[in-house]
Enzyme design. Structure first.
Site, PDB file in Angstrom:
ATOM      1  CG  HIS A 120      -1.958   0.970   1.325  1.00 35.54           C
ATOM      2  ND1 HIS A 120      -1.736   2.282   1.680  1.00 35.54           N
ATOM      3  CD2 HIS A 120      -3.288   0.855   1.110  1.00 35.54           C
ATOM      4  CE1 HIS A 120      -2.876   2.929   1.682  1.00 35.54           C
ATOM      5  NE2 HIS A 120      -3.846   2.096   1.340  1.00 35.54           N
ATOM      6  CG  ASP A 197       0.333  -2.512   6.287  1.00 35.29           C
ATOM      7  OD1 ASP A 197      -0.582  -2.636   7.126  1.00 35.29           O
ATOM      8  OD2 ASP A 197       0.193  -1.886   5.215  1.00 35.29           O
ATOM      9  CD  GLN A 200      -6.614  -4.503   4.183  1.00 38.56           C
ATOM     10  OE1 GLN A 200      -7.632  -5.161   4.402  1.00 38.56           O
ATOM     11  NE2 GLN A 200      -6.644  -3.194   4.044  1.00 38.56           N
ATOM     12  CE  LYS A 223      -7.338  -0.370   6.336  1.00 42.11           C
ATOM     13  NZ  LYS A 223      -8.253  -0.206   5.202  1.00 42.11           N
ATOM     14  CB  CYS A 361      -3.701   3.279  -1.640  1.00 40.08           C
ATOM     15  SG  CYS A 361      -4.813   4.674  -1.371  1.00 40.08           S
TER      16      CYS A 361
END
Length: 403
Positions: A120, A197, A200, A223, A361
């Site tokens: 991202h 990261d 997700q 999220k 993104c």
């Protein structure tokens, strides 16, 4: 698992769009929020609102206790060793910017940072900014046609100057679940630190930062069924201790004079100013919702929806799915022939289907794939097989309309 009782906790799922029942398949961008989280926000504003960590009066003490209870809940949820290793930010993006700007000051000209092709923008641009400032070099791990990282190429990228590896746990476009434990271990073999990261992954997969041995792990509340504007940076205590502050102001100080400032200890050194203590307090309810529902149950449900929907979508003439790794999360990115993703997304919207369109993104990934964007559908615990059937039928209809 009683999906009906779960859906009852999300009032927005009862609304209609253009006269049709809302089918929300934009969960990768943000999940919806259960009533218990909104109730916690209301209760905080109506019963406990006062600035935290600074007041001796009852309201301030209550608000502080609620914020710190959430910090403890986050630490437990991800298996952190200490609650002081949990830094509250505004989201994944700020968490990465904090590490890049702060830990990046410890890097020297000529040092190297390794990223993946599927990152991202929030895990690319902050590293580019510090790279330009400090004369650093960025290298990129490629992937194969199925959307899996080329781990042999990854291992070949290391040199004695490699200092940081920053990689996504799960691709927000492809749904690929990356082998982050292997990525971290390889980074450590070469003396580099690893930032993962987890935006997700955190609401879909069990995460234990100590088992992964991650140096930094970042994610966002919104999220994972929580409030917007709240993020988390987990960092190993030893690394956070030697990093300089990210921002200056109240809360992050021990003593200030015009000659010198002595900074506060962890975690407050990195939490300048008034935090979103209302959102942070309510975030605890989102974590409780996930724990009560069960991450394994959530992951299994989303995987079932993915496995049900994917082959039926592929029966639609001209439809191509991007991201075919065998180990992937509940994300389907696709295009229909030569049709622009915006056209597909707008038509699906008129049929009550909320999906995401564009480059998500992740423009470098789109360049790698040779496209400008995709249509992306993504699942959460409250989605149903019936919704998948409606989505498939709507996509088939849109495909026939677009020729």
């Amino acid at each position: 698992m009683d999906i009906h009782s779960i859906r009852e906790q999300f009032p927005i799922l009862d609304r209609k769009v253009y006269g049709k029942p809302l089918i929300y398949l934009d969960n990768t961008a943000t999940t919806q929020t259960p009533r218990r989280v909104v109730d916690a926000i209301t209760d905080m504003y109506y019963s406990h609102k006062a600035n935290v960590h600074r007041g001796v009066h009852a309201l301030s003490q209550e608000a502080t206790a609620m914020l710190e209870t959430t910090r403890e809940a986050v630490a437990q949820f991800i298996g952190a060793g200490k609650k002081e290793e949990i830094i509250f930010t505004r989201g994944t993006t700020e968490s990465i910017n904090l590490v890049a700007a702060s830990y990046g000051q410890l890097l020297e000209e000529g040092d190297e940072i390794i990223l993946t092709v599927m990152e991202h923008h929030s895990n690319i641009v902050p590293w580019q900014l510090i790279a330009v400032k400090n004369g650093l070099n960025i290298k990129v791990i490629p992937m194969n046609d199925r959307g899996e990282l080329d781990m042999d190429a990854y291992r070949a990228l290391f040199t004695p100057r490699t200092k940081v590896v920053a990689a996504t746990h799960v691709s927000n476009v492809l749904g690929t679940i990356n082998p982050v434990k292997e990525i971290i271990d390889e980074a450590h073999r070469h003396g580099a630190v690893a930032l993962i990261d987890g935006a997700q992954a955190i609401a879909h997969l069990p995460v234990n930062v100590r088992e992964l041995d991650a140096d930094f792990y970042v994610f966002s509340s919104h999220k994972m069924y929580g409030p917007t504007g709240v993020g988390v940076l987990y960092g190993k205590e030893a690394l956070l201790e030697k990093m300089p502050p990210y921002q200056g102001g109240g809360e992050m100080i021990k003593k200030v004079s015009f000659q010198k400032t002595v900074f506060a200890g962890l975690p407050f050194k990195f939490e300048a100013g008034t935090p979103d203590f209302v959102g942070i307090a309510a975030f605890a309810q989102a974590i409780t919702f996930i724990k009560e529902t069960g991450l394994e149950a959530i992951g299994a449900h989303e995987e079932a929806l993915l496995n049900y929907t994917t082959p039926k979508l592929l029966e639609i003439p001209g439809l191509k799915i991007y991201g075919e790794a065998p180990h992937k999360s509940g994300v389907i990115s696709f295009l229909i022939g030569e049709s622009h993703p915006y056209d597909t997304g707008m038509l699906l919207d008129k049929l009550g289907i909320a999906v995401r369109t564009g480059h998500h993104c992740a423009q470098p990934l789109m360049d790698f794939l040779g496209i400008t964007g995709t249509v992306r559908a993504s699942f959460a615990i409250y989605n149903t097989v019936e919704e998948c059937d409606a989505f498939i039928a709507a996509t088939r209809r849109v495909a026939s309309m677009l020729g």
